[in-house]
Structures are given as C-alpha cells and as structure tokens.
Design an enzyme around this catalytic site. Structure first.
Site, PDB file in Angstrom:
ATOM      1  N   HIS A  11     -93.891  80.393 -35.591  1.00  0.00           N
ATOM      2  CA  HIS A  11     -93.854  79.695 -36.874  1.00  0.00           C
ATOM      3  C   HIS A  11     -93.072  80.551 -37.858  1.00  0.00           C
ATOM      4  O   HIS A  11     -92.947  81.769 -37.679  1.00  0.00           O
ATOM      5  CB  HIS A  11     -95.277  79.449 -37.382  1.00  0.00           C
ATOM      6  CG  HIS A  11     -95.991  78.373 -36.618  1.00  0.00           C
ATOM      7  ND1 HIS A  11     -97.330  78.439 -36.344  1.00  0.00           N
ATOM      8  CD2 HIS A  11     -95.546  77.214 -36.087  1.00  0.00           C
ATOM      9  CE1 HIS A  11     -97.676  77.351 -35.670  1.00  0.00           C
ATOM     10  NE2 HIS A  11     -96.615  76.604 -35.499  1.00  0.00           N
ATOM     11  N   GLY A  59     -88.142  73.536 -33.269  1.00  0.00           N
ATOM     12  CA  GLY A  59     -89.456  72.968 -32.939  1.00  0.00           C
ATOM     13  C   GLY A  59     -89.666  71.554 -33.462  1.00  0.00           C
ATOM     14  O   GLY A  59     -89.969  70.641 -32.688  1.00  0.00           O
ATOM     15  N   ASP A  64     -90.248  72.191 -29.149  1.00  0.00           N
ATOM     16  CA  ASP A  64     -91.575  72.388 -28.560  1.00  0.00           C
ATOM     17  C   ASP A  64     -91.731  71.519 -27.316  1.00  0.00           C
ATOM     18  O   ASP A  64     -92.250  71.956 -26.289  1.00  0.00           O
ATOM     19  CB  ASP A  64     -92.685  72.056 -29.565  1.00  0.00           C
ATOM     20  CG  ASP A  64     -92.694  72.973 -30.773  1.00  0.00           C
ATOM     21  OD1 ASP A  64     -92.363  74.166 -30.625  1.00  0.00           O
ATOM     22  OD2 ASP A  64     -93.029  72.490 -31.864  1.00  0.00           O
ATOM     23  N   ASP A  84     -98.902  80.788 -36.940  1.00  0.00           N
ATOM     24  CA  ASP A  84     -99.319  81.077 -38.317  1.00  0.00           C
ATOM     25  C   ASP A  84    -100.537  80.214 -38.628  1.00  0.00           C
ATOM     26  O   ASP A  84    -100.390  79.027 -38.922  1.00  0.00           O
ATOM     27  CB  ASP A  84     -98.181  80.766 -39.288  1.00  0.00           C
ATOM     28  CG  ASP A  84     -98.590  80.951 -40.743  1.00  0.00           C
ATOM     29  OD1 ASP A  84     -99.689  81.494 -40.999  1.00  0.00           O
ATOM     30  OD2 ASP A  84     -97.815  80.537 -41.615  1.00  0.00           O
ATOM     31  N   HIS A  91     -95.461  69.580 -37.895  1.00  0.00           N
ATOM     32  CA  HIS A  91     -95.371  69.066 -36.522  1.00  0.00           C
ATOM     33  C   HIS A  91     -96.526  69.614 -35.669  1.00  0.00           C
ATOM     34  O   HIS A  91     -96.365  69.942 -34.509  1.00  0.00           O
ATOM     35  CB  HIS A  91     -94.003  69.379 -35.917  1.00  0.00           C
ATOM     36  CG  HIS A  91     -93.717  70.843 -35.758  1.00  0.00           C
ATOM     37  ND1 HIS A  91     -93.569  71.688 -36.823  1.00  0.00           N
ATOM     38  CD2 HIS A  91     -93.561  71.603 -34.659  1.00  0.00           C
ATOM     39  CE1 HIS A  91     -93.338  72.910 -36.373  1.00  0.00           C
ATOM     40  NE2 HIS A  91     -93.330  72.881 -35.057  1.00  0.00           N
ATOM     41  N   ASP A  94     -97.120  68.477 -32.117  1.00  0.00           N
ATOM     42  CA  ASP A  94     -96.220  69.059 -31.126  1.00  0.00           C
ATOM     43  C   ASP A  94     -96.738  70.425 -30.675  1.00  0.00           C
ATOM     44  O   ASP A  94     -96.692  70.766 -29.494  1.00  0.00           O
ATOM     45  CB  ASP A  94     -94.808  69.223 -31.694  1.00  0.00           C
ATOM     46  CG  ASP A  94     -94.232  67.931 -32.210  1.00  0.00           C
ATOM     47  OD1 ASP A  94     -94.541  66.872 -31.630  1.00  0.00           O
ATOM     48  OD2 ASP A  94     -93.468  67.970 -33.191  1.00  0.00           O
ATOM     49  N   ARG A 100    -101.536  72.831 -25.178  1.00  0.00           N
ATOM     50  CA  ARG A 100    -102.299  72.091 -24.171  1.00  0.00           C
ATOM     51  C   ARG A 100    -101.625  72.200 -22.800  1.00  0.00           C
ATOM     52  O   ARG A 100    -102.272  72.411 -21.780  1.00  0.00           O
ATOM     53  CB  ARG A 100    -102.430  70.623 -24.570  1.00  0.00           C
ATOM     54  CG  ARG A 100    -103.141  69.786 -23.531  1.00  0.00           C
ATOM     55  CD  ARG A 100    -103.131  68.286 -23.904  1.00  0.00           C
ATOM     56  NE  ARG A 100    -103.651  67.510 -22.822  1.00  0.00           N
ATOM     57  CZ  ARG A 100    -102.944  67.113 -21.757  1.00  0.00           C
ATOM     58  NH1 ARG A 100    -101.670  67.401 -21.669  1.00  0.00           N
ATOM     59  NH2 ARG A 100    -103.507  66.419 -20.792  1.00  0.00           N
TER      60      ARG A 100
END
Length: 144
Positions: A11, A59, A64, A84, A91, A94, A100
């Site tokens: 981030h 991203g 991402d 962060d 987003h 995303d 995940r």
C-alpha cells in the site's frame, strides 16, 4: 538455490518500508524472480535495479487480480504484501481476494516486515521446499 517466484505488493504508505526491507535483505533476495503491482514495481526497480522484477498493472487497475491469477496458476511461491492497516483502501475487495487466494493455495504470505524476515531467514526459503499442494477434488465433485 532454488529460485523463488515472489510477488511484491505494498500500500502507498508502506512502499518505503518494502523498498527498505528489500535493500536490507538484498543478498538473500538476489537471484529470485519478482512480480509486482505497477507503482511498487517501478519504485523497486529504481531502488534495486539488480532485482529481476516484472511490473504488472497498478493494484486498483487490476494488478492485484493479475497476481491472484498467478497464484491460482501455481506461478507464485511467496507473496510479500506490506499492508497499511491504518488507511482505508478504495480497492479493499481486491486486497481481500488476493490474500484469500494466497491462503487458499497454501503459499506463504508476509503482510509485514517481521513476517517477511522470518520467511526469508528460514532454511526452507533456500531449499527446494514446496508447500503441500491443495487438493480441490472434493470441492470440484460436490453436488449442488
């Protein structure tokens, strides 16, 4: 040494931390191959031109998801994603999808410097270690 395929994401507020971490660990990381989201990749290349890094899209523009697809295809061995936690991310869905997939496909994921240090200092990092492959047969053959 077995070349690791490493995805780098950070981030905005954590990009300097990632650049610093890479510099502090350059000897352990040289010789591996890296993919990164757009801006992070550009900054890494400027700071550490000796690293073999491929930049994907930014991203929020799909980077991402590109890394997520590489994870699903078995093309990433480690995700280093300096998150962060103090700033809302536009987003965020995303980001959650990416983390995940790393969890689902059983690849190591470091979301902060301490975890990244532990991963690269492990003897498994420089060995031929491969995480146990996840078997999705039961999921694929389920009845709806």
């Amino acid at each position: 040494m077995d070349r690791k395929r490493i995805a780098l994401v950070a981030h905005d507020a954590r990009k300097p931390d990632l650049i610093g971490w890479l510099g502090a660990n350059i000897h352990a990381l040289e010789g591996n191959v890296f993919w990164s989201t757009g801006t992070t990749g550009r900054l890494v290349r400027e700071a550490h031109p000796q690293l073999d890094i491929t930049s994907l899209k930014s991203g929020p523009l799909g980077g991402d998801q590109q890394i997520g697809a590489m994870i699903a295809e078995g093309r990433i061995d480690l995700l280093v994603f300096f998150v962060d936690p103090m700033t809302a991310q536009p987003h965020d869905v995303d980001v959650k999808a990416l983390t995940r997939l790393a969890t689902l496909y059983n690849i190591p994921m470091a979301c902060n410097e301490a975890t990244a240090d532990m991963v690269i200092s492990s003897p498994l990092f420089t060995s031929g270690y491969r995480p146990r492959a996840v078997d999705f047969a039961a999921h694929d053959s389920r009845r709806l």
